[in-house]
Write an enzyme that holds these catalytic residues in place. Structure first.
Site, PDB file in Angstrom:
ATOM      1  N   ASP A  24       0.833  -1.269   0.011  1.00  0.00           N
ATOM      2  CA  ASP A  24       0.056  -0.019   0.141  1.00  0.00           C
ATOM      3  C   ASP A  24       0.792   1.218  -0.003  1.00  0.00           C
ATOM      4  O   ASP A  24       0.195   2.237   0.779  1.00  0.00           O
ATOM      5  CB  ASP A  24      -1.050   0.015   1.119  1.00  0.00           C
ATOM      6  CG  ASP A  24      -1.953  -1.162   1.150  1.00  0.00           C
ATOM      7  OD1 ASP A  24      -1.993  -1.764   0.079  1.00  0.00           O
ATOM      8  OD2 ASP A  24      -2.588  -1.252   1.973  1.00  0.00           O
ATOM      9  N   LYS A 129      -6.626  -4.904  -3.087  1.00  0.00           N
ATOM     10  CA  LYS A 129      -7.544  -5.579  -1.965  1.00  0.00           C
ATOM     11  C   LYS A 129      -8.344  -4.393  -1.549  1.00  0.00           C
ATOM     12  O   LYS A 129      -8.133  -3.306  -1.200  1.00  0.00           O
ATOM     13  CB  LYS A 129      -6.260  -5.869  -0.850  1.00  0.00           C
ATOM     14  CG  LYS A 129      -5.514  -4.723  -0.502  1.00  0.00           C
ATOM     15  CD  LYS A 129      -4.440  -5.263   0.395  1.00  0.00           C
ATOM     16  CE  LYS A 129      -3.574  -4.236   1.379  1.00  0.00           C
ATOM     17  NZ  LYS A 129      -4.195  -3.669   2.198  1.00  0.00           N
ATOM     18  N   CYS A 162      -2.374  -2.496   7.778  1.00  0.00           N
ATOM     19  CA  CYS A 162      -2.245  -3.364   6.719  1.00  0.00           C
ATOM     20  C   CYS A 162      -1.139  -4.148   6.537  1.00  0.00           C
ATOM     21  O   CYS A 162      -1.198  -5.649   6.103  1.00  0.00           O
ATOM     22  CB  CYS A 162      -2.458  -2.659   5.334  1.00  0.00           C
ATOM     23  SG  CYS A 162      -4.120  -1.856   5.045  1.00  0.00           S
TER      24      CYS A 162
HETATM   25  C1  C5J Z   1      -3.235   0.561   5.664  1.00  0.00           C
HETATM   26  C2  C5J Z   1      -4.834   1.751   6.511  1.00  0.00           C
HETATM   27  N1  C5J Z   1      -2.816   0.464   4.196  1.00  0.00           N
HETATM   28  N2  C5J Z   1      -4.146   2.231   7.495  1.00  0.00           N
HETATM   29  N3  C5J Z   1      -4.406   1.216   5.374  1.00  0.00           N
HETATM   30  O1  C5J Z   1      -2.564   0.314   6.415  1.00  0.00           O
HETATM   31  O2  C5J Z   1      -6.126   2.207   6.741  1.00  0.00           O
END
Ligand code: C5J
Length: 220
Positions: A24, A129, A162
């Site tokens: 991400d 995702k 995540c």
């Molecule tokens: C991730 C989030 N990628 N913090 N998403 O950690 O909402």
């Protein structure tokens, strides 16, 4: 097998069964005006890991080792976004709302894209995702099995959301995870450290942790 200095004990890296999993690294999480900022976070500290991940990517690419990227994002019609996720809290912008980088966390929008410095290259796998964990409702597990990957070197954001969700999902599926501590970041430094501590406690109950320097020295 080569041994990578790690917590809580050396990680037995099998280079021919390992992939780099970059989680991400999207504008929505690391640049102002995105999803991360809409939740009230200062996103700038997350930008510090971009050069570290760029170095990891360069090494894995140079060695011909597999690289997998993920993006947390939803379909434009939001059919894969649970109402419970979209309606959570009282942010100024919700998932799917228009922001300065396009609609928040929507596939294809500028904000949902990977930051330029870490852009995937041809041949690398991209997993979109809808959840926090990268295995939930995605083909990631099947892809790993098909490519005989049993170990994941994990980088990305955010450490306790995540990244941790994905490591826990991977661990339950039988994959060994090595978290690169200077290649992951959180909006909350204490949560990052707590995640490293939790995952590596009890004899690596969730996985191992190392630094990019130690890992790259061994791979080189
Ligand atoms: C991730 C989030 N990628 N913090 N998403 O950690 O909402």
């Amino acid at each position: 097998m080569v041994s990578v200095p790690a917590l809580p004990f050396p990680f037995p890296l099998r280079v021919d069964e390992a992939a780099l999993l970059v989680i991400d690294m999207q504008r929505d999480f690391v640049e102002p005006g995105g999803f991360g900022e809409s939740l009230g976070n200062d996103v700038r500290p997350l930008q510090a890991i971009i050069p570290v991940i760029a170095d990891l990517l360069a090494l894995f690419r140079q060695q011909g080792l597999p690289v997998i990227h993920t993006r947390e994002c939803h379909r434009p019609d939001l059919t894969d976004c649970p109402k419970a996720k979209r309606n959570r809290g009282d942010p100024p912008l919700r998932i799917g709302d228009d922001g300065p980088m396009g609609r928040l966390l929507i596939a294809g929008e500028h904000g949902a894209g990977i930051v330029d410095a870490l852009a995937p290259i041809a041949g690398e796998t991209m997993i979109d995702k809808p959840g926090k964990g990268a295995f939930h409702a995605t083909p990631l597990g099947d892809e790993l099995v098909a490519h005989r990957i049993t170990q994941l070197v994990v980088a990305g954001v955010t450490t306790e959301v995540c990244v941790q969700s994905t490591i826990r999902e991977a661990n339950d599926r039988g994959f060994e995870c090595l978290l690169v501590t200077d290649a992951t970041e959180s909006y909350f430094p204490a949560f990052k450290q707590a995640t490293i501590d939790m995952l590596t406690a009890q004899g690596a109950i969730g996985g191992w942790a190392t630094s990019s320097g130690e890992l790259m020295e061994v791979i080189r």
